[in-house]
Design an enzyme around this catalytic site. Structure first.
Site, PDB file in Angstrom:
ATOM      1  N   ARG A  34       0.820  -1.214   0.000  1.00 35.60           N
ATOM      2  CA  ARG A  34       0.000   0.000   0.000  1.00 35.60           C
ATOM      3  C   ARG A  34       0.857   1.268   0.000  1.00 35.60           C
ATOM      4  O   ARG A  34       0.472   2.271  -0.603  1.00 35.60           O
ATOM      5  CB  ARG A  34      -0.946  -0.010   1.188  1.00 35.60           C
ATOM      6  CG  ARG A  34      -2.051  -1.014   0.947  1.00 35.60           C
ATOM      7  CD  ARG A  34      -3.007  -1.105   2.089  1.00 35.60           C
ATOM      8  NE  ARG A  34      -4.170  -1.875   1.688  1.00 35.60           N
ATOM      9  CZ  ARG A  34      -5.016  -2.423   2.536  1.00 35.60           C
ATOM     10  NH1 ARG A  34      -4.833  -2.290   3.836  1.00 35.60           N
ATOM     11  NH2 ARG A  34      -6.053  -3.102   2.089  1.00 35.60           N
ATOM     12  N   LYS A 217     -16.030 -16.616   4.650  1.00 34.65           N
ATOM     13  CA  LYS A 217     -17.484 -16.697   4.825  1.00 34.65           C
ATOM     14  C   LYS A 217     -18.288 -16.323   3.582  1.00 34.65           C
ATOM     15  O   LYS A 217     -17.886 -15.453   2.804  1.00 34.65           O
ATOM     16  CB  LYS A 217     -17.907 -15.745   5.939  1.00 34.65           C
ATOM     17  CG  LYS A 217     -17.420 -16.161   7.295  1.00 34.65           C
ATOM     18  CD  LYS A 217     -17.816 -15.131   8.308  1.00 34.65           C
ATOM     19  CE  LYS A 217     -17.393 -15.559   9.698  1.00 34.65           C
ATOM     20  NZ  LYS A 217     -17.562 -14.464  10.643  1.00 34.65           N
ATOM     21  N   GLY A 373      -7.439  -7.717   0.251  1.00 29.22           N
ATOM     22  CA  GLY A 373      -6.208  -7.890   1.012  1.00 29.22           C
ATOM     23  C   GLY A 373      -5.615  -9.280   0.934  1.00 29.22           C
ATOM     24  O   GLY A 373      -4.428  -9.428   0.637  1.00 29.22           O
ATOM     25  N   GLY A 396     -13.106  -4.216  -0.061  1.00 27.37           N
ATOM     26  CA  GLY A 396     -14.517  -3.817  -0.108  1.00 27.37           C
ATOM     27  C   GLY A 396     -14.800  -2.821  -1.223  1.00 27.37           C
ATOM     28  O   GLY A 396     -15.816  -2.922  -1.916  1.00 27.37           O
TER      29      GLY A 396
END
Ligand code: AMP
Length: 416
Positions: A34, A217, A373, A396
């Site tokens: 990053r 998930k 990530g 996201g």
């Protein structure tokens, strides 16, 4: 305004970057992707003769000062990456004097923005059900504006290069832009590239289009999974969610990670894929372990027959071949989320098989976008980040952009 068309000579630029880098227990950076990602923008401003006020969040301190998430820990790494000294402002809301003192070529790093609840603009310590919540929220929104105005006051121009948080309407990612006119706010190079990569995936889809969604998930990825079903030809669902599907189909998943309240949702996804003619590819076999540990005993078994006391931690050999074959013929590829607990060296095979196949397809001319990530950590771990078309810094934000949602961080600058 675009960054290429702006001359920063003699100007102070406040730049929102995403320096939310992973740290080890000693506060050392374990992956500096990053920081490296923001360098083109930061260096262009310095080269033009501008000065820099760098701002970012780190972690989730929830509006409170937390030394473990202090950006002071990365100051030296930022200085090294920029090749110049970096001053540090220990309170992002109290940096007027430090900003004023900046001379061309100098750099000021602000402390973690999220030490202030105003950054996220969410009231703290009050439940959503509380009758006073709405009033608290309204008050916090006003405080957020004041905080954004303060940040804006440090500089002549605002640059947003933090794609990772572009899906949030926070003080530093969107609200601050209200205090600059159109000629004095712009996207940084990284943001420009990210927006273009998403555009590439959405506007010019070469088929077959294969999306690979992994991670732990189903519940956190359901929005994007449903949305992707309208776009893709092949949808590979892997990682921990494999076991929710296996159980939904009547399998025994032992101790594997499984969302028991999402079994209907899993069946619904299977049904929808059939209706829409999407080739839904799920793992058939797995590498099961007798503990959640790199050194656990392992065996390969069907995802439908995992003995009690064992848990699926990686894709099995048959599954790896199935995934690789699906990926290899693709012309557009989106990969988000690992196929196993890749942090443990003994459970990387599934993610590695995916990475290898994505690289091979890319060599054959596919456009491959890897984002989120953990998938980025995967391609870095396997040393193939340069062999895919684009590695996104956004998790996201990337997924929301691909869902077709407007990103507040982009809209605050482009108006769309
Ligand atoms: P997410 O944050 O949902 O994208 O999930 C990423 C995490 O999923 C990584 O830390 C992986 O270790 C984890 N993961 C992948 N496969 C499994 C699995 N079979 N069991 C438990 N965790 C998994």
């Amino acid at each position: 305004m675009t960054i290429d068309n702006f001359n920063f000579d003699g100007k102070k630029a406040i730049v929102r970057v995403d320096f939310n880098v992973p740290l080890d227990e000693n506060g050392h950076i374990t992956d500096d992707t990053r920081i490296r990602g923001a360098l083109p923008t930061l260096k262009k401003i310095l080269k033009d003769g501008g000065s820099l006020i760098i701002m970012s969040h780190m972690g989730k301190p929830k509006g409170k000062v937390n030394p473990k998430m202090s950006l002071a820990q990365i100051k030296d790494a930022v200085a090294k990456a920029l090749g110049t000294e970096v001053e540090f402002a220990a309170d992002a809301a109290d940096a007027t004097a430090a900003a004023e003192a900046l001379k061309p070529g100098q750099v000021l790093l602000l402390e973690n923005l999220r030490f202030h609840p105003e950054e996220e603009g969410k009231p703290v310590g009050i439940d959503k059900e509380d009758p006073a919540y709405d009033a608290a929220k309204k008050e916090m929104k006003e405080r957020q504006k004041e905080f954004a105005k303060k940040l804006a006051s440090y500089a002549d121009v605002y640059v947003n290069d933090a794609f990772g948080t572009a899906h949030r309407r926070h003080a530093s990612t969107a609200v601050v832009a209200d205090y600059f006119d159109d000629d004095h706010k712009m996207l940084g190079y990284l943001m420009e590239k990210e927006v273009k990569a998403v555009d590439n995936i959405l506007s010019d889809i070469k088929r077959p289009f294969t999306a690979i969604m992994g991670g732990s998930k189903v519940s956190t990825k359901i929005g994007i999974i449903e949305n992707l079903m309208d776009k893709v030809d092949n949808l590979i669902l892997c990682g921990g969610m494999t076991y929710t599907f296996a159980k939904a189909k009547g399998g025994n998943v032992g101790n594997s990670i499984c969302e028991n309240d999402k079994l209907d949702l899993a069946l619904d996804i299977i049904r929808k894929a059939q209706e829409k003619g999407v080739n839904l590819v799920l793992g058939t076999d797995c590498v099961a372990a007798d503990a959640f540990s790199n050194d656990a005993n392992t065996m390969v078994c069907s995802v439908m027959e995992i003995p009690d006391g064992w848990e699926g931690l990686d894709a099995g050999p048959e599954t790896r071949k199935l995934f690789a074959d699906t990926i290899k013929g693709s012309k557009t590829i989106l990969w988000n989320g690992p196929a196993g607990v890749f942090e443990f060296d003994n459970f990387t095979a599934g993610s590695r098989a995916i990475a290898d196949a994505v690289v091979e397809a890319t060599k054959e001319g596919a456009f491959s976008l890897v984002g989120g990530g953990d998938s980025v950590a995967c391609v870095n771990k396997f040393g193939v980040a340069d062999e895919v078309s684009y590695v996104s810094t956004g998790g996201g934000a990337l997924l929301e952009a691909i869902e077709g949602k407007v990103l507040p961080g982009v809209a605050a600058i482009n108006g769309k």
